[in-house]
Motif scaffolding. Sequence first.
Motif, short mmCIF file in Angstrom:
data_model
loop_
_atom_site.label_atom_id
_atom_site.label_comp_id
_atom_site.label_asym_id
_atom_site.label_seq_id
_atom_site.Cartn_x
_atom_site.Cartn_y
_atom_site.Cartn_z
N THR A 126 0.87 -1.15 -0.13
CA THR A 126 -0.08 0.00 -0.05
C THR A 126 1.00 1.36 -0.03
N LEU B 185 -3.47 5.36 1.66
CA LEU B 185 -4.91 5.05 2.00
C LEU B 185 -5.84 6.11 2.00
N SER B 186 -7.04 6.16 1.44
CA SER B 186 -7.89 7.21 1.58
C SER B 186 -8.81 7.22 2.83
N CYS C 70 -7.32 2.25 -1.57
CA CYS C 70 -5.91 2.43 -1.53
C CYS C 70 -5.24 2.47 -3.01
N GLY D 283 -1.65 1.04 -4.39
CA GLY D 283 -0.69 0.28 -4.20
C GLY D 283 0.38 -0.08 -5.16
N ARG E 263 -7.86 -2.53 -1.08
CA ARG E 263 -8.53 -2.19 -0.05
C ARG E 263 -7.91 -2.44 1.52
N TRP F 245 -6.95 -1.01 5.62
CA TRP F 245 -6.01 -0.23 6.36
C TRP F 245 -4.91 -1.14 6.75
N SER G 224 -1.69 9.77 -5.66
CA SER G 224 -2.68 9.77 -4.50
C SER G 224 -3.99 10.69 -4.90
N LEU H 248 0.70 4.78 8.46
CA LEU H 248 -0.42 3.99 8.52
C LEU H 248 -1.05 4.36 9.94
#
Lengths: 342, 342
Positions: free
Chosen positions: A46, A49-50, A79, A81, A101, A103, A128, A316
């Motif tokens: 990743t 992450l949104s 995400c 990645g 997807r 976290w 991003s 994260l």
Amino acid sequence: MSDAADAISRALVLRRRPNGLPGPHDFEWRETPLPAPGPGEVLTRTLFLSIDPYMRGRLSDRPSYAPSVGIGEVMTGECVGRVIASADPGFAPGDVVLGTRGWQTHALAKAKNLVKLPPSGPGVAPYSAYLGVLGMPGTTAYSGMKDIGRPQAGETVVISAAAGAVGSVAGQLAKRAGARVVGIAGGSAKCLYVQEELGFDACIDHRADDLDAALAETCPKGVDVYFENVGGAVQRAVFAALAPFARVVMCGMVAQYNDASFADGPNLGFVVGKRVTIQGMIVSDKPERFAEWRSLASPWVADGSLAWREDMHDGLESAPAALAAVLRGGNFGKCVVRVARE
Amino acid sequence: MSDAADAISRALVLRRRPNGLPGPHDFEWRETPLPAPGPGEVLTRTLFLSIDPYMRGRLSDRPSYAPSVGIGEVMTGECVGRVIASADPGFAPGDVVLGTRGWQTHALAKAKNLVKLPPSGPGVAPYSAYLGVLGMPGTTAYSGMKDIGRPQAGETVVISAAAGAVGSVAGQLAKRAGARVVGIAGGSAKCLYVQEELGFDACIDHRADDLDAALAETCPKGVDVYFENVGGAVQRAVFAALAPFARVVMCGMVAQYNDASFADGPNLGFVVGKRVTIQGMIVSDKPERFAEWRSLASPWVADGSLAWREDMHDGLESAPAALAAVLRGGNFGKCVVRVARE
């Protein structure tokens, strides 16, 4: 197939259902050995992450259009990645993809759910951006305006959460359609940004201004389109200012996402007399809009004619606090967590 | 040109704005000599006057989509009349016409606003039906279902004020579309009528039944279309039972028409998650629907396949009490005042 640094995947799993605003203690870490992709699968590291308001719904066990995240399950999220192992001919290590997807530092995904992103470089959107202006929030604004709001030249459009990832695009689309656009945002910095950078005609500060008076002043002919992201007192004020035949795009009501029970809404008698249409939407109902929007808006991002802004968090571990900030309006721009350096 | 009995026109004019439910003392009589029609005009003797819930709005000075009736002005209302003098080549004394207005024994109208009705007789709808099942209320139901509700075979449709002039037609149209139709009405006599005569699949008595439980029982898959005539507690209960992608036809909220201020409505968070569309309508926005509906439904009235019922009052002096009855649900069928014998 993966490099040495990638032997373990770290994930944030839901520890308990938050009471009110979510925070770090509602999640806990889980480490697992990296899986190997099966046929048609791809393993990614990743990069981004949104963080989005809808996530609050996934943390609750209240009935919703989408299932909740279970206790002990990896928290969900979109995400970008980089492929580190692929068992699908369409993807190779090094490719950067949208559509994984969770976290988590690594994700296993079905190749058919992934979109390969163009290499970064001059005149190309950064990776991003596919989580924000070119991604789900941008597509939400596009679909909401195309399918429900349909702003016309000369109409008056009001956008709540105007500085946010969805609202900023929704308002710029209404400007491109020739409408007069009034934003509503929290705080003078955001209001300045909405007017100066996004080019809205006016912006109301819901923390400082008298909403009814400000709407009367900025929307003297009434509100033809309202793009609703907030609910609560803002909704009540804008509903009272709607013009005949107004369209309300019901995209979200973030002001109440942390509430245990929901307050009453405005009386709907006006809907009859003014022939208002209030329509709810979830962006995934029209999946074709995602690719349409990427293709339409990528040149606008490249040439700078579509303004956007990111609120970037590093690591994260910052995700829970970032989500809390989004839910209380503490972010300024699309909230993204940088999970790994590209 | 008019006969001897028609030397004077009597009208009910608004004496004061009603406080709550309107009554006889809010109106007073005014007599005027009969006018002579000018070019393009027609003078009629009123046969039937329609009494409808929207009239409460015209008695108020609250802002609305249509102007209020002024103090001292003749109260408005749709009529069927017989021509007694005509200065237009399209109409002759003896013709019966739809489209004159007012709580008055005689009306002067522009010929272009009138529709000549077919002579009464076997297999033809009676003149008064053009104020109800074939008139504005029937057209409202038709337009609401055609343009907003769009019931599909197998869907569940709920109609409030189901025994009323609009609701009874709306539900029968949904049955013709193959939907399961559940009415909501006040009292066991109306509920029996809705099921036995109108052919709805079920009818909930909002005076006796637990609304939430009755909706859960009669609409186990949720409500796909709600035709809203009532508001208040009924609205709240049906909104809570809506299915994903439900359409709400906002036709009226008669439960609150006599209220000085309006109570809050339900929280609208569900509109997003369920992608509900709530849309207001006024029948006159699509004037072409009137003739469409008369042409579509006249054979159904003639062959008896479209059920309808009248609540007939005799004498113009009964109009204020008839309106009060309509506003508190005291009528049973389309409320019409017979102003003169045919």
